[in-house]
Structures are given as C-alpha cells and as structure tokens.
Design an enzyme around this catalytic site. Structure first.
Site, PDB file in Angstrom:
ATOM      1  CE1 TYR A   1      -3.381   2.779   0.732  1.00 46.68           C
ATOM      2  CE2 TYR A   1      -2.737   2.721   3.052  1.00 46.68           C
ATOM      3  CZ  TYR A   1      -3.476   3.284   2.023  1.00 46.68           C
ATOM      4  OH  TYR A   1      -4.300   4.345   2.287  1.00 46.68           O
TER       5      TYR A   1
ATOM      6  CG  ASP B   1      -3.665  -2.934   7.238  1.00 52.43           C
ATOM      7  OD1 ASP B   1      -4.870  -3.248   7.249  1.00 52.43           O
ATOM      8  OD2 ASP B   1      -3.265  -1.834   6.822  1.00 52.43           O
TER       9      ASP B   1
ATOM     10  CB  ILE C   1      -8.389  -2.386   7.164  1.00 50.18           C
ATOM     11  CG1 ILE C   1      -7.709  -2.326   5.796  1.00 50.18           C
ATOM     12  CG2 ILE C   1      -7.487  -1.817   8.242  1.00 50.18           C
ATOM     13  CD1 ILE C   1      -7.460  -0.896   5.334  1.00 50.18           C
TER      14      ILE C   1
ATOM     15  CE  LYS D   1      -9.942   0.907   2.872  1.00 57.74           C
ATOM     16  NZ  LYS D   1      -9.983   2.004   1.896  1.00 57.74           N
TER      17      LYS D   1
END
Length: 496
Positions: free
Chosen positions: A152, A237, A239, A281
C-alpha cells in the site's frame, strides 16, 4: 528563491520534507480526478475515479437500518435524551459499549473462530492514526520494518513520515503470484542488517493491498515462526477482513496465534503480535475515521491508549456504531449481502476486462483487482509503465494506480478499484478500456503494414470524446458521496 528558503527555515523538518509521498503517482492520479471529475451528463468525458478503495455497494443497507433505528443517533427526537451523556468527555479508553461492540464485530468478521478482548481495543483516527500510534510505540527513528512488496503506497505516509522509521521491501514476484517466501524474508532481513538498520518487525496486509488476496494458514505460521526466531514484532493490517467474497476464506493472525499457542512444540510470544483494523472497508465507513489497534502486548496497549488522545473517535460516532454493531441480526445480514454484491461486481469487472484480453491476478477479497498490462508496454521498464499510466489518465480518463507506486518490482501491473461507483459508471469505464485496447490493436496492425506512423495516443485522443459521450449522454445523474465518481461538482471532491 531566497525568500522561499527563508520561509522554509521557519518550518520544521517534517513540514518541509517530501516523505509524505504526495508526489507519488498514486496521489497524483487523485489530483487528476479532482481537476476533471466524471459525471454522466455534466462531464461525460471526465476522469473516472478508480484509484480510491472505497465500498459504496452496501450503503443502502445501513441507511435502511438508520431509518428503522432512530434511537441510534442523538440528533433525533427518539435519541436526544442521550445527548448530555454523549456530549460529555470520555476517557482515552473510549465508551465500553463501543469497544465491546467492536470486539464482537471483529470476531464475527473472522468467522467467530477467535474472541477479542474489549480491554485491548485502542482507538485511532482511522487505520492511519492507529498505525502511526503503533509505530511510535514500537520503533525509534531509523529502525526498520520489513514489508512484502507490492504494498500500500500510503504506508510510506502513515508509518514513516512522522515517526522516522524505515520500510524494507521483501521482494515478491508474479512467478508465484506475489506470495511471500521464507527465502525472500531472510534475504530482506539480512540486507537490512548489512545496511546497519535495526529491524524491529514485519508488517503485512491480509487481505493484501494491492493484490486482493488472502494468506493461507501455513504462510501465516511461517511468518509467526520467523518473527519469534528473530525476536521482532508482527503487525497485521486486517482492515479488509470481512471484505472477502470468494474462496479461500480469510484467516486472521489471531486465529493462527491461538492455534500455535496451544501446541507445546511452538515457542510463541504473543506480545509480539499486533492487529490494525477499521470500519472503512468492511462497513464502508471511511468518513467515520474509526481505526482500531488491537495488541497482545500490555505495554503497547497502555502506551497507545495515551497516544490516542491525539486521534480519538467522537462519542457520537462511538454511540451510533455501538448501536448498529450490537444488532447481531443486521450485522450477519450485512456481511452476507455485502460479500455477494462484491462478488458480483468483481465478476462483472474482471469478465469485462477478459473480453479485451486483459487478465488480473486471481483474487478473492478487497475492493480492487491487480491488473496485468505488461503486454502493452513497449519495453519492460518503469519508464514505459509511466508512459502507459499517463496515457490511461490523460486520454482514457481512468484514474488507475501504477504498480511502481506500490513498490512492485515488475513494470506493467496496475491496481484498479471497482466498488466506489455504480453499475453505469463501471460500464462506461469498461467501454473506455475496450476502445483503448481496440485502438491499440488497430494501430499495431497499421504500423506493421507501414501504412501510417501517427502516434497511437493522438489517434486515441481524437476518437475518444465523441464515443464516450454517446455512451453516457442518456444516463441520469445521481446524488452520491463527495468521494463518488458522480460528485455533484468539481468543488465537491475526495480529499483523502
């Protein structure tokens, strides 16, 4: 120039540095959209925003719940009695009913195979704030974290900009669908040590951004053994945990930790494991700025909670989310329906690309695809990738994100988001891609026959406007969020 230098000396090093990453093509594409946003009737030839990983497919479900549950808001006649308590100051722990609801939702999003402790929930201003707080807890300026590439782009901003820590890419390639290997892990670690960088941990995104894939249990166990052998942290992470729409399902690091702890053959230290989560998300609520740090380390929980004063979630937001997430029937229904809608949209978009001979990495999660345009490069270089990207931005008028902005080592890959628009806009985008590919093939054939030598991009530009207008002129405008490709005017644009 002298005046400019004098002004800069009045600011801090952080304020004047370029470590934010705003000059990356990832953010430049957003600016192109801001300046010329697509609208089906007001600006049918504008840029379509396909660089923003936002889920707008299930907002109607939440809107319906709000109408049916007016007490969830302090801004209604039914909920105003809670105004005083909600408006008063809350400590850094946050409202207990909110932390309890978040913990239970995290469990549901992971198939109820693991439970989360509300007392380990630490709030942050979105995943960005939660991630940065964790870095401040774990790393000193100059320390490094390994991270699989492609990764990312905003990690450079979220994790590095103000903390001063470093990111060390673990090189992954398409030869094995960009999966992490133990050899690549060791190589990145040794390279960092040779560069006199103190490695403090490993950061992964599962499901992956930008790949849209989930990690299998054996890979996660390999990572757990690696960080325990090295005595470094593991930051996961997660998410997109509930944004999974095809097999295989999602496996959380919390589930793997639980399983490995029960095996006496494993020497596992849970205090090395930390999870970043948000509702941006999985619930499609990025504007609510709900970030969560969940750590198995008491020291991190204590320190991060003190830091959370710089990015607390408003009590009004906490109250509303506690109400909606505590509705188990709604949550189960929402997660199921959202998954179905994502699967449908993913299928429509990838099949549309396939009709033009464009393939994507096989994916099962998140809000985007990892599109393979390597065959469209004249040469396998990043310079050629940037030329292709500029052509797509300026002539095809699609904001897609080039792989180089994700630190991909192979030119020609692009991340394309598909869930932040309605079905009509998807079809317009696919039609533009169809025209683009068709025009390219025609020009290749003509060049081969040596009948003309006019640049491909010029021909594309000349033919594009009228074709796109014919496709979109019959569409009716809709009122959508400021982040939508259907923004009401150029003055109402995404700024995230």
């Amino acid at each position: 120039m002298v005046i400019l230098r004098e002004k800069q000396t009045l600011l801090s090093k952080i304020a004047t540095s370029d470590e934010h990453g705003e000059n990356s093509p990832y953010f430049e594409g957003w600016k192109a959209y801001d300046q010329d946003p697509f609208h089906p009737t007001q600006n049918p030839n504008g840029v379509i925003q396909m660089g923003l990983a936002e889920n707008q497919l299930s907002h109607d479900l939440i809107e319906k719940w709000i109408v049916e549950n007016p007490k969830s808001s302090i801004c209604t006649n039914e909920g105003v009695d809670l105004f005083k308590d909600t408006a008063n100051f809350q400590d850094y722990h946050g409202m207990y009913e909110f932390r309890k609801a978040i913990a239970e939702f995290m469990g549901k999003a992971r198939g109820n195979r693991v439970r989360f402790d509300p007392d380990r929930i630490v709030m942050g201003g979105g995943a960005t704030g939660a991630s940065e707080s964790l870095m401040f807890c774990l790393a000193n300026p100059g320390d490094g974290f390994l991270v699989p590439s492609p990764y990312y782009p905003a990690f450079d901003r979220d994790l590095r900009w103000r903390t001063g820590m470093q990111l060390i890419p673990i090189v992954c390639t398409s030869s094995n669908d960009f999966k992490i290997t133990k050899q690549a892990l060791e190589s990145a670690f040794e390279s960092a040590v040779e560069s006199n960088i103190r490695v403090k941990g490993l950061i992964i995104a599962n499901p992956s951004n930008p790949l849209g894939t989930t990690m299998d249990k054996e890979t996660l166990k390999t990572l757990m053994r690696f960080i325990n052998n090295k005595g470094i942290h593991l930051v996961c992470d997660e998410i997109y945990a509930a944004t999974v729409f095809n097999a295989p399902g999602f496996i959380s690091i919390s589930e793997v930790l639980q399983e490995m702890e029960q095996d006496p053959m494993n020497q596992i230290n849970p205090e090395l494991v930390h999870i970043i989560y948000s509702l941006s998300k999985d619930m499609g609520l990025p504007g609510f700025r709900v970030g969560i740090l969940y750590s198995y380390n008491d020291g991190v929980v204590s320190s991060a909670r003190k830091m959370s004063s710089f990015g607390l979630i408003s009590t009004q937001t906490q109250h509303f989310l506690a109400s909606i997430l505590s509705d188990e029937v709604f949550v189960e229904s929402f997660l199921s329906e959202n998954s179905k809608r994502l699967a449908k949209r993913h299928k429509v978009f990838t099949q549309g690309l396939q009709e033009d001979g464009i393939t994507c990495l096989a994916s099962n999660a998140a809000l985007y695809v990892w599109m393979d345009l390597r065959r469209l490069l004249k040469k396998p270089t990043f310079d050629e990738e940037m030329k292709l990207w500029r052509l797509i931005i300026n002539d095809v008028k699609l904001n897609v994100s080039p792989g180089s902005s994700f630190h991909c080592v192979e030119p020609g890959w692009f991340r394309v988001c598909f869930a932040n628009m309605d079905e009509q806009t998807v079809q317009v985008a696919l039609n533009r891609i169809h025209i683009f590919v068709k025009k390219g093939k025609e020009n290749e054939e003509m060049a081969t026959k040596k009948k003309r030598n006019k640049p491909w991009s010029k021909d594309l530009r000349l033919s594009f406007s009228s074709r796109l207008y014919e496709e979109t002129k019959m569409m009716s405008p809709r009122i959508m969020s400021p982040h939508s490709p259907f923004a009401l005017s150029p003055l109402v644009q995404a700024r995230n």
